[in-house]
Motif scaffolding. Sequence first.
Motif, PDB file in Angstrom:
ATOM      1  N   ALA A  63       0.922  -1.199  -0.013  1.00  0.00           N
ATOM      2  CA  ALA A  63      -0.043  -0.025   0.213  1.00  0.00           C
ATOM      3  C   ALA A  63       0.920   1.156  -0.125  1.00  0.00           C
ATOM      4  O   ALA A  63       1.828   1.144   0.415  1.00  0.00           O
ATOM      5  N   ALA A  64       0.385   2.381  -0.669  1.00  0.00           N
ATOM      6  CA  ALA A  64       1.149   3.753  -0.619  1.00  0.00           C
ATOM      7  C   ALA A  64       0.928   4.385   0.627  1.00  0.00           C
ATOM      8  O   ALA A  64       1.926   5.064   0.942  1.00  0.00           O
ATOM      9  N   LEU A  70      -5.371   0.478   5.316  1.00  0.00           N
ATOM     10  CA  LEU A  70      -6.270  -0.016   6.355  1.00  0.00           C
ATOM     11  C   LEU A  70      -7.526  -0.233   5.602  1.00  0.00           C
ATOM     12  O   LEU A  70      -8.428  -1.341   5.823  1.00  0.00           O
ATOM     13  N   ARG A  71      -7.713   0.577   4.386  1.00  0.00           N
ATOM     14  CA  ARG A  71      -9.022   0.224   3.606  1.00  0.00           C
ATOM     15  C   ARG A  71      -9.029  -1.106   3.005  1.00  0.00           C
ATOM     16  O   ARG A  71      -9.887  -1.894   2.919  1.00  0.00           O
ATOM     17  N   ALA A  72      -7.775  -1.479   2.603  1.00  0.00           N
ATOM     18  CA  ALA A  72      -7.637  -2.800   1.754  1.00  0.00           C
ATOM     19  C   ALA A  72      -7.826  -3.959   3.138  1.00  0.00           C
ATOM     20  O   ALA A  72      -8.383  -4.806   2.790  1.00  0.00           O
ATOM     21  N   GLU A  78     -13.253  -7.362   6.789  1.00  0.00           N
ATOM     22  CA  GLU A  78     -14.471  -6.727   7.079  1.00  0.00           C
ATOM     23  C   GLU A  78     -14.208  -6.132   8.888  1.00  0.00           C
ATOM     24  O   GLU A  78     -14.870  -6.349   9.516  1.00  0.00           O
ATOM     25  N   LEU A  79     -13.205  -5.523   8.817  1.00  0.00           N
ATOM     26  CA  LEU A  79     -12.784  -4.851   9.919  1.00  0.00           C
ATOM     27  C   LEU A  79     -13.443  -3.657  10.120  1.00  0.00           C
ATOM     28  O   LEU A  79     -14.178  -2.984   9.082  1.00  0.00           O
ATOM     29  N   PRO A  80     -13.935  -3.010  11.198  1.00  0.00           N
ATOM     30  CA  PRO A  80     -14.518  -1.868  11.147  1.00  0.00           C
ATOM     31  C   PRO A  80     -13.922  -0.758  10.812  1.00  0.00           C
ATOM     32  O   PRO A  80     -12.443  -0.800  10.616  1.00  0.00           O
ATOM     33  N   VAL A 108      -2.697   1.340  11.286  1.00  0.00           N
ATOM     34  CA  VAL A 108      -1.453   0.971  10.532  1.00  0.00           C
ATOM     35  C   VAL A 108      -0.458   2.349  10.667  1.00  0.00           C
ATOM     36  O   VAL A 108      -1.092   3.357  10.313  1.00  0.00           O
ATOM     37  N   ARG A 109       0.816   1.854  10.634  1.00  0.00           N
ATOM     38  CA  ARG A 109       1.678   2.803  10.798  1.00  0.00           C
ATOM     39  C   ARG A 109       2.887   2.601   9.955  1.00  0.00           C
ATOM     40  O   ARG A 109       3.467   1.514   9.992  1.00  0.00           O
TER      41      ARG A 109
END
Length: 491
Positions: A63-64, A70-72, A78-80, A108-109
């Motif tokens: 991810a960039a 986090l969206r991925a 199906e995370l909140p 995510v960091r």
Amino acid sequence: MRLLRGLGRRKLTLRARVALLSTLGVALAVVVVSLAGWWLMHGRMYEDLDRRLSADTAAAVSAATPDEALRALRSADELPGTWSDDDDPPSEIRRLVRLAGLPPPAVVRFLDDRGHAVSSTAGAAWLGPVSSPAARVATSGSGQDLADAGPGDETVYRVSTTPRPGGAVQVATRVIGIEETLDDLRALLTWIGLVGTALAGVVGWGVARTGLRPVHRLTGAVEKVAETQDLDSSIPVSGHDEIARLATAVNHLLTALAASKAAQQQLVQDAGHELRTPLTSLRTNVELLTYAEQQLASGRSLAADDRARLLRDLGVQAEELTTLTTELVELAAENTDPEPSGPLDLADVVHSAVIRARARWPQVVFAVAAAPAPLTGQAGGLSRVVLNLLDNAAKWSPPGGTVRVVLSTTDGHAELTVADEGPGIDEQDRPKVFERFYRATAARSMPGSGLGLAIVAQIVATHAGTVVAGAAEGGGAELRVRLPSDAARFS
């Protein structure tokens, strides 16, 4: 151990001890199983979490931005949702959670190649500063780190760190749900343990009461026997378990006690009968001497020969009483206080006894042929055996007669033979001469108590030997003692 010592001091009943020990055993088993189940569940849940975190971290490497990662992850697992400004407007539940100040479910960091945080999603403050192991993953560009994170000593997140181009990526998942599940499981297992222990106590008390009921019946029967002193009664035996074996053993004990009591009563009766005769004669002679002394005032006196005869009779009767008392004491001592056994040579015992017999019977010749016969036995008891046999043979031998003593060893046994030149023992009397106070018809006019050969038989029996009476070659009596020389028989 302190608990057991305390229970011993309080002297709990056997039923209470069995119930308590069974309860403690069940409680220990419940505690062990509960702890094992809790730790197994703890390990499995965190193992699954770590495996999912590792997979999520590997997916977030490409991810960039942290929000994109986090969206991925949210779409994949199906995370909140997150609380980023670029994200869709939060739902009512997310808004309430954010207003309440709760940590987001996932964070995510991104880290640079020096291990410094450069970008993150909302809630990164809950992770705290970058740890040294995570920084080493970012600077080295290799390896992986799994660690707990949260403010202070509190664990809120499980964090996975994986290298990516230009640094590393961290994916954190909240562990509050797992800890809540483990807390619920801990409470459930605690209640199960308490209820199980209580049930175990009730069941243990019932089992102890039922299992020990035969013991209580046996105890009551034994107490009844002790109260009534009825040794001829027996305890009912049913089954083939340990209680039945105990009842059978108690019955055998009662039988042995009854036989011992009967033997003691018979001994007292026989001793009283044997003592009555010399005591009566002794009393009669004493009364005659007393009467004679009373007649001196009237001028009548007892003849010197009659007085000498009475005094001689008194000496003989006193000697008979002394001999009888001594033999009774020896007979009782063999039953109550047996002499310890030890290694000895029966030939030495025979020679020592012959020296004493020659001094007591100078008118008889003792011919001895004794071969070495080592064995283990009671030196004092065997000495009484040999001396009693020699006294018996000398008593029946005529003046100048010969008593032949032969000691030999055959087939692992020591065999002692004592033969005299007297009238011998009638065949019908031979099996009875070793009974207490038994005296053959021909022996009733001779001095003696009828205990000498009984003592011989008793001592020989304690040495696992045999003694028999027979006829000697010259027509007299022959007494033969056979003793095993195996020392293990007397251990």
